[in-house]
Design an enzyme around this catalytic site. Sequence first.
Site, short mmCIF file in Angstrom:
data_model
loop_
_atom_site.label_atom_id
_atom_site.label_comp_id
_atom_site.label_asym_id
_atom_site.label_seq_id
_atom_site.Cartn_x
_atom_site.Cartn_y
_atom_site.Cartn_z
N HIS A 1 -88.70 44.47 66.09
CA HIS A 1 -88.18 44.16 64.76
C HIS A 1 -88.34 42.66 64.53
O HIS A 1 -88.34 41.89 65.50
CB HIS A 1 -86.69 44.55 64.74
CG HIS A 1 -86.07 44.62 63.38
ND1 HIS A 1 -86.71 45.14 62.28
CD2 HIS A 1 -84.83 44.23 62.95
CE1 HIS A 1 -85.88 45.10 61.24
NE2 HIS A 1 -84.75 44.54 61.61
N ASN B 1 -80.82 40.31 58.44
CA ASN B 1 -81.60 41.53 58.65
C ASN B 1 -82.22 41.95 57.33
O ASN B 1 -82.05 41.28 56.31
CB ASN B 1 -80.69 42.62 59.23
CG ASN B 1 -81.48 43.70 59.94
OD1 ASN B 1 -82.70 43.69 59.97
ND2 ASN B 1 -80.77 44.65 60.52
#
Length: 472
Positions: free
Chosen positions: A415, A436
């Site tokens: 990620h 995020n």
Amino acid sequence: MGRVYYIYLLLLIIFYFGEVISERRLMVNLYSSEENKISESSRAKRSLDKKNYCTTNGCCDSRNDDCNLFYIGKNATCYCDTFCDQAPIGHVDCCPDFWITCLGQNLEDPSTTILPSTSFPASTGCYKDGSYYQDKSIQKDNCNYCYCHENHWKCTDHTCLVEPELIHFINKGNFGWKADNYTQFWGMTLNEGFEYRLGTKPPSPSLLSMNEMAHRVSPDEEFPLFFIASYKWPDYIHRPLDQRNCAASWAFSTASVAADRVAIHSEGRHTSNLSPQDLISCNVHNQNGCRGGHVDGAWWFLRKRGLVSHQCSPYEMNDYTNRYNICNISSITDKHGKSHATKPCPNRLEDSNYLYQCSPPYRIPSTEREIMKEIMENGPVQAVMTVYKDFFLYKTGIYKYTGRSENNPGSDGTHSVKIVGWGSLQNMERFWIVANSWGNTWGEHGYFRIARGKNECGIERLIIGAWCHILA
């Protein structure tokens, strides 16, 4: 003689009525003596409850442990199968309306018999949570599907992205962070979470071998205990977007870091957020849009062609089936290397199709103080990290991997995120503040804190920045 006969007949009648009364009391007192001591108000409540058990959910033939409900009056489980009244009197576990609903017996007047209001269902079918389902019914339970076949459920056995047991384990443990159940993740398998919610390809050997900038932090240089980029540069730092079920964190993190740095390096002359959609749809060389991409390829695209604003080309990917959006922005490059869009914005309400470009990316040394200095001087940075299954459940606190995936091969993914600052607790526990790309309902309003100085989940292994100057 006749008088003796009448006396005998009178005694016989008295005995008969005594038996009837005794039987009625027997039927009325099927439950334990403790329950008969419930107050009159509770009895009134129970009389109302009698209509809401077997009458609503149906009766079951023979023994069926799934044919149960929660009985409010006894604070226990009660049953609507014909096995429930086989125990000794005082210990039966039938629901209060079982006799009148399933057997047609009026316990308050045993001499009265009525037809059951709810008949037993066919011999084929299944029960789940007190409800009856016909044979061949299909029910979804979180991420698994169950098929009713000849009185038995046959279910898939996927590991779900949201596991209540793992949430309970984390929240009861001493991990320094808390977990939560997210509706956007409920019903997804763990594999789907890794496939659709991440999307950054593991760094290539060439990217990992990129030369780091020279160390710039002097041994005596001091840093604040707490720093967040939006405090130093108000209105320049962009909040997290939601990539939804599009595996394109490579595009979201790159566009967000670049947008912040354009605003900072232009001293506020250009503060638009940049378009991850432009990267997903147009950066197609060795990239796979919503099926994953490389961060170095994204920065190469920003250097050569540039991105339009998020207002010009808004994010359109509603789910992972929408993968192949056509690139709606074309460009030409002048002799100075500046790109110019040749088409209007896909969003007709936005006039500016200006293309924002950045210099080639550079790698910051993977030490805590070097990363802090870079953020404080030049703005947020991009980080590539490993994600384990417990990370999806993060709600608040300082994230540290719990170790619950160590024995499950393939239970991690790559990620990319944006580090915007750092902080420390009173116990001197240090953390990064990270944006995020799962929307503002996840984590701490779209952000999370993660242990700092320990390379937690590899977050300090590869740190990328760029100088996003504005060409005339």
